[in-house]
Motif scaffolding. Sequence first.
Motif, PDB file in Angstrom:
ATOM      1  N   SER A  75       0.850  -1.195   0.000  1.00  0.00           N
ATOM      2  CA  SER A  75       0.000   0.000   0.000  1.00  0.00           C
ATOM      3  C   SER A  75       0.880   1.238   0.000  1.00  0.00           C
ATOM      4  O   SER A  75       1.789   1.361   0.830  1.00  0.00           O
ATOM      5  N   SER A  76       0.643   2.169  -0.918  1.00  0.00           N
ATOM      6  CA  SER A  76       1.328   3.456  -0.959  1.00  0.00           C
ATOM      7  C   SER A  76       2.842   3.262  -0.903  1.00  0.00           C
ATOM      8  O   SER A  76       3.433   2.741  -1.846  1.00  0.00           O
ATOM      9  N   MET A  77       3.503   3.681   0.173  1.00  0.00           N
ATOM     10  CA  MET A  77       4.937   3.466   0.305  1.00  0.00           C
ATOM     11  C   MET A  77       5.299   2.015   0.074  1.00  0.00           C
ATOM     12  O   MET A  77       6.330   1.694  -0.529  1.00  0.00           O
ATOM     13  N   GLY A  78       4.447   1.091   0.538  1.00  0.00           N
ATOM     14  CA  GLY A  78       4.712  -0.325   0.340  1.00  0.00           C
ATOM     15  C   GLY A  78       4.674  -0.731  -1.123  1.00  0.00           C
ATOM     16  O   GLY A  78       5.446  -1.582  -1.566  1.00  0.00           O
ATOM     17  N   SER A  79       3.778  -0.104  -1.906  1.00  0.00           N
ATOM     18  CA  SER A  79       3.734  -0.372  -3.337  1.00  0.00           C
ATOM     19  C   SER A  79       5.034   0.051  -4.005  1.00  0.00           C
ATOM     20  O   SER A  79       5.592  -0.667  -4.840  1.00  0.00           O
ATOM     21  N   ALA A  80       5.510   1.257  -3.645  1.00  0.00           N
ATOM     22  CA  ALA A  80       6.761   1.745  -4.218  1.00  0.00           C
ATOM     23  C   ALA A  80       7.946   0.897  -3.755  1.00  0.00           C
ATOM     24  O   ALA A  80       8.889   0.655  -4.525  1.00  0.00           O
ATOM     25  N   THR A  81       7.905   0.439  -2.505  1.00  0.00           N
ATOM     26  CA  THR A  81       8.936  -0.456  -1.997  1.00  0.00           C
ATOM     27  C   THR A  81       9.018  -1.715  -2.851  1.00  0.00           C
ATOM     28  O   THR A  81      10.111  -2.172  -3.231  1.00  0.00           O
ATOM     29  N   ILE A  82       7.865  -2.283  -3.157  1.00  0.00           N
ATOM     30  CA  ILE A  82       7.823  -3.507  -3.955  1.00  0.00           C
ATOM     31  C   ILE A  82       8.395  -3.276  -5.350  1.00  0.00           C
ATOM     32  O   ILE A  82       9.209  -4.055  -5.851  1.00  0.00           O
ATOM     33  N   LEU A  83       7.980  -2.196  -6.000  1.00  0.00           N
ATOM     34  CA  LEU A  83       8.499  -1.919  -7.345  1.00  0.00           C
ATOM     35  C   LEU A  83      10.010  -1.761  -7.316  1.00  0.00           C
ATOM     36  O   LEU A  83      10.710  -2.261  -8.212  1.00  0.00           O
ATOM     37  N   SER A  84      10.530  -1.101  -6.304  1.00  0.00           N
ATOM     38  CA  SER A  84      11.979  -0.935  -6.189  1.00  0.00           C
ATOM     39  C   SER A  84      12.678  -2.273  -5.993  1.00  0.00           C
ATOM     40  O   SER A  84      13.732  -2.529  -6.580  1.00  0.00           O
ATOM     41  N   ALA A  85      12.085  -3.135  -5.175  1.00  0.00           N
ATOM     42  CA  ALA A  85      12.674  -4.458  -4.942  1.00  0.00           C
ATOM     43  C   ALA A  85      12.651  -5.305  -6.207  1.00  0.00           C
ATOM     44  O   ALA A  85      13.630  -5.992  -6.530  1.00  0.00           O
ATOM     45  N   VAL A  86      11.541  -5.267  -6.921  1.00  0.00           N
ATOM     46  CA  VAL A  86      11.423  -6.070  -8.142  1.00  0.00           C
ATOM     47  C   VAL A  86      12.464  -5.647  -9.165  1.00  0.00           C
ATOM     48  O   VAL A  86      13.063  -6.483  -9.857  1.00  0.00           O
ATOM     49  N   LEU A  87      12.712  -4.354  -9.276  1.00  0.00           N
ATOM     50  CA  LEU A  87      13.692  -3.880 -10.248  1.00  0.00           C
ATOM     51  C   LEU A  87      15.101  -4.362  -9.921  1.00  0.00           C
ATOM     52  O   LEU A  87      15.945  -4.469 -10.804  1.00  0.00           O
ATOM     53  N   THR A  88      15.353  -4.662  -8.638  1.00  0.00           N
ATOM     54  CA  THR A  88      16.654  -5.197  -8.247  1.00  0.00           C
ATOM     55  C   THR A  88      16.729  -6.702  -8.430  1.00  0.00           C
ATOM     56  O   THR A  88      17.747  -7.237  -8.902  1.00  0.00           O
ATOM     57  N   ARG A  89      15.640  -7.416  -8.082  1.00  0.00           N
ATOM     58  CA  ARG A  89      15.629  -8.884  -8.149  1.00  0.00           C
ATOM     59  C   ARG A  89      14.315  -9.368  -8.750  1.00  0.00           C
ATOM     60  O   ARG A  89      13.409  -9.806  -8.036  1.00  0.00           O
ATOM     61  N   ARG A  90      14.206  -9.280 -10.056  1.00  0.00           N
ATOM     62  CA  ARG A  90      12.973  -9.702 -10.718  1.00  0.00           C
ATOM     63  C   ARG A  90      12.694 -11.186 -10.495  1.00  0.00           C
ATOM     64  O   ARG A  90      11.538 -11.615 -10.474  1.00  0.00           O
ATOM     65  N   ASP A  91      13.745 -11.960 -10.324  1.00  0.00           N
ATOM     66  CA  ASP A  91      13.587 -13.413 -10.183  1.00  0.00           C
ATOM     67  C   ASP A  91      12.933 -13.816  -8.872  1.00  0.00           C
ATOM     68  O   ASP A  91      12.482 -14.960  -8.735  1.00  0.00           O
ATOM     69  N   ARG A  92      12.855 -12.907  -7.897  1.00  0.00           N
ATOM     70  CA  ARG A  92      12.327 -13.261  -6.575  1.00  0.00           C
ATOM     71  C   ARG A  92      10.817 -13.104  -6.477  1.00  0.00           C
ATOM     72  O   ARG A  92      10.225 -13.480  -5.479  1.00  0.00           O
ATOM     73  N   PHE A  93      10.172 -12.543  -7.512  1.00  0.00           N
ATOM     74  CA  PHE A  93       8.760 -12.195  -7.406  1.00  0.00           C
ATOM     75  C   PHE A  93       7.946 -12.857  -8.517  1.00  0.00           C
ATOM     76  O   PHE A  93       8.372 -12.931  -9.661  1.00  0.00           O
ATOM     77  N   ARG A  94       6.730 -13.305  -8.151  1.00  0.00           N
ATOM     78  CA  ARG A  94       5.833 -13.957  -9.099  1.00  0.00           C
ATOM     79  C   ARG A  94       4.708 -13.022  -9.538  1.00  0.00           C
ATOM     80  O   ARG A  94       4.575 -12.711 -10.711  1.00  0.00           O
ATOM     81  N   ARG A  95       3.894 -12.545  -8.607  1.00  0.00           N
ATOM     82  CA  ARG A  95       2.784 -11.639  -8.898  1.00  0.00           C
ATOM     83  C   ARG A  95       2.786 -10.487  -7.896  1.00  0.00           C
ATOM     84  O   ARG A  95       3.240 -10.655  -6.753  1.00  0.00           O
ATOM     85  N   LEU A  96       2.226  -9.349  -8.302  1.00  0.00           N
ATOM     86  CA  LEU A  96       2.235  -8.151  -7.478  1.00  0.00           C
ATOM     87  C   LEU A  96       0.829  -7.583  -7.357  1.00  0.00           C
ATOM     88  O   LEU A  96       0.066  -7.586  -8.326  1.00  0.00           O
ATOM     89  N   VAL A  97       0.509  -7.075  -6.163  1.00  0.00           N
ATOM     90  CA  VAL A  97      -0.728  -6.331  -5.930  1.00  0.00           C
ATOM     91  C   VAL A  97      -0.324  -4.983  -5.341  1.00  0.00           C
ATOM     92  O   VAL A  97       0.236  -4.922  -4.243  1.00  0.00           O
ATOM     93  N   LEU A  98      -0.591  -3.912  -6.074  1.00  0.00           N
ATOM     94  CA  LEU A  98      -0.195  -2.567  -5.671  1.00  0.00           C
ATOM     95  C   LEU A  98      -1.444  -1.767  -5.313  1.00  0.00           C
ATOM     96  O   LEU A  98      -2.259  -1.461  -6.182  1.00  0.00           O
ATOM     97  N   CYS A  99      -1.598  -1.446  -4.033  1.00  0.00           N
ATOM     98  CA  CYS A  99      -2.787  -0.740  -3.556  1.00  0.00           C
ATOM     99  C   CYS A  99      -2.508   0.746  -3.390  1.00  0.00           C
ATOM    100  O   CYS A  99      -1.440   1.134  -2.919  1.00  0.00           O
ATOM    101  N   ASN A 100      -3.493   1.559  -3.751  1.00  0.00           N
ATOM    102  CA  ASN A 100      -3.427   3.020  -3.668  1.00  0.00           C
ATOM    103  C   ASN A 100      -2.007   3.553  -3.864  1.00  0.00           C
ATOM    104  O   ASN A 100      -1.389   4.094  -2.950  1.00  0.00           O
ATOM    105  N   PRO A 101      -1.469   3.389  -5.092  1.00  0.00           N
ATOM    106  CA  PRO A 101      -0.109   3.874  -5.350  1.00  0.00           C
ATOM    107  C   PRO A 101       0.014   5.359  -5.000  1.00  0.00           C
ATOM    108  O   PRO A 101      -0.919   6.147  -5.208  1.00  0.00           O
ATOM    109  N   PRO A 102       1.184   5.763  -4.495  1.00  0.00           N
ATOM    110  CA  PRO A 102       1.362   7.152  -4.079  1.00  0.00           C
ATOM    111  C   PRO A 102       1.624   8.078  -5.271  1.00  0.00           C
ATOM    112  O   PRO A 102       1.719   7.630  -6.420  1.00  0.00           O
ATOM    113  N   THR A 103       1.768   9.353  -4.978  1.00  0.00           N
ATOM    114  CA  THR A 103       2.192  10.285  -6.014  1.00  0.00           C
ATOM    115  C   THR A 103       3.608   9.934  -6.467  1.00  0.00           C
ATOM    116  O   THR A 103       4.422   9.432  -5.685  1.00  0.00           O
TER     117      THR A 103
END
Length: 264
Positions: A105-133
């Motif tokens: 959620s919000s900061m957590g959504s951005a956290t996830i996107l940042s993590a995925v960009l570093t290690r795409r192999d570690r993630f299968r599916r993503l749910v991004l809630c109320n993305p921030p500005t």
Amino acid sequence: MTPPFRYADVRGARLAYNSTGTGSPVIWAHGMNSAAYTQESAGQFDWRPVSAEHRLIRYDARGHGRSSGGTDPLEYTWYELGQDLLGLIEAVQPPVGPRVDAMGSSMGSATILSAVLTRRDRFRRLVLCNPPTFWETRRPTNGVRMGSAQLVQDEGIAALAKLSVDVPASPALADGKRNITPIMCTREVLPAVFRGAAQTDLPPRDQLATIIQPTLILSWTGDPTHPVSSGEILAEALPNAELHVADTPTDHATWGQLAADFLR
């Protein structure tokens, strides 16, 4: 009953986490100034359908809730929080295996996107809630974040809490249990959290376009801190994304099951 929290030493911080349910792992990353269960307790989310089918791992981000954190704003940029998430995935017990699903959620959504960009192999599916500005919509509001940091530093968290308006952030949250959620950071850490948020942003569109994981984006209307435009831009930028927008409590009540169905 909330399961007991465990702790993992990750990049100089002690991160608190627990898990509910069994099955394939899903990790939940909360919003800024919140903690593992705060938003669910307020009625913003209901992830029981997810934990009914998965092992749902909730954690307190660095400097939030039960987790430790320093006073350097750089610790709270989205990139650094993403590195924390990757470190936690490696440290949780029992281990989660090679790939996880992630919800944020919000900061957590951005956290996830940042993590995925570093290690795409570690993630299968993503749910991004109320993305921030981000990008153009983020820069005009950074002065507010810096002002909030100074207010907390000078006068404390209570002074900031007095500025909160006791109305739902979105019409979709009209049936929520509470409109103002407690701030889950200490007076010592919160200024750094705000200042870190003021100097962070998502990477350019061409980098986001490399995230090929199936992604469900959940946005609600009427919230300038989490505008629907953020969800729309992400849905366009990510090559395998779908967007659901809630503007009523009835729409919002479907989110838990939408996420559970998406993560099957």
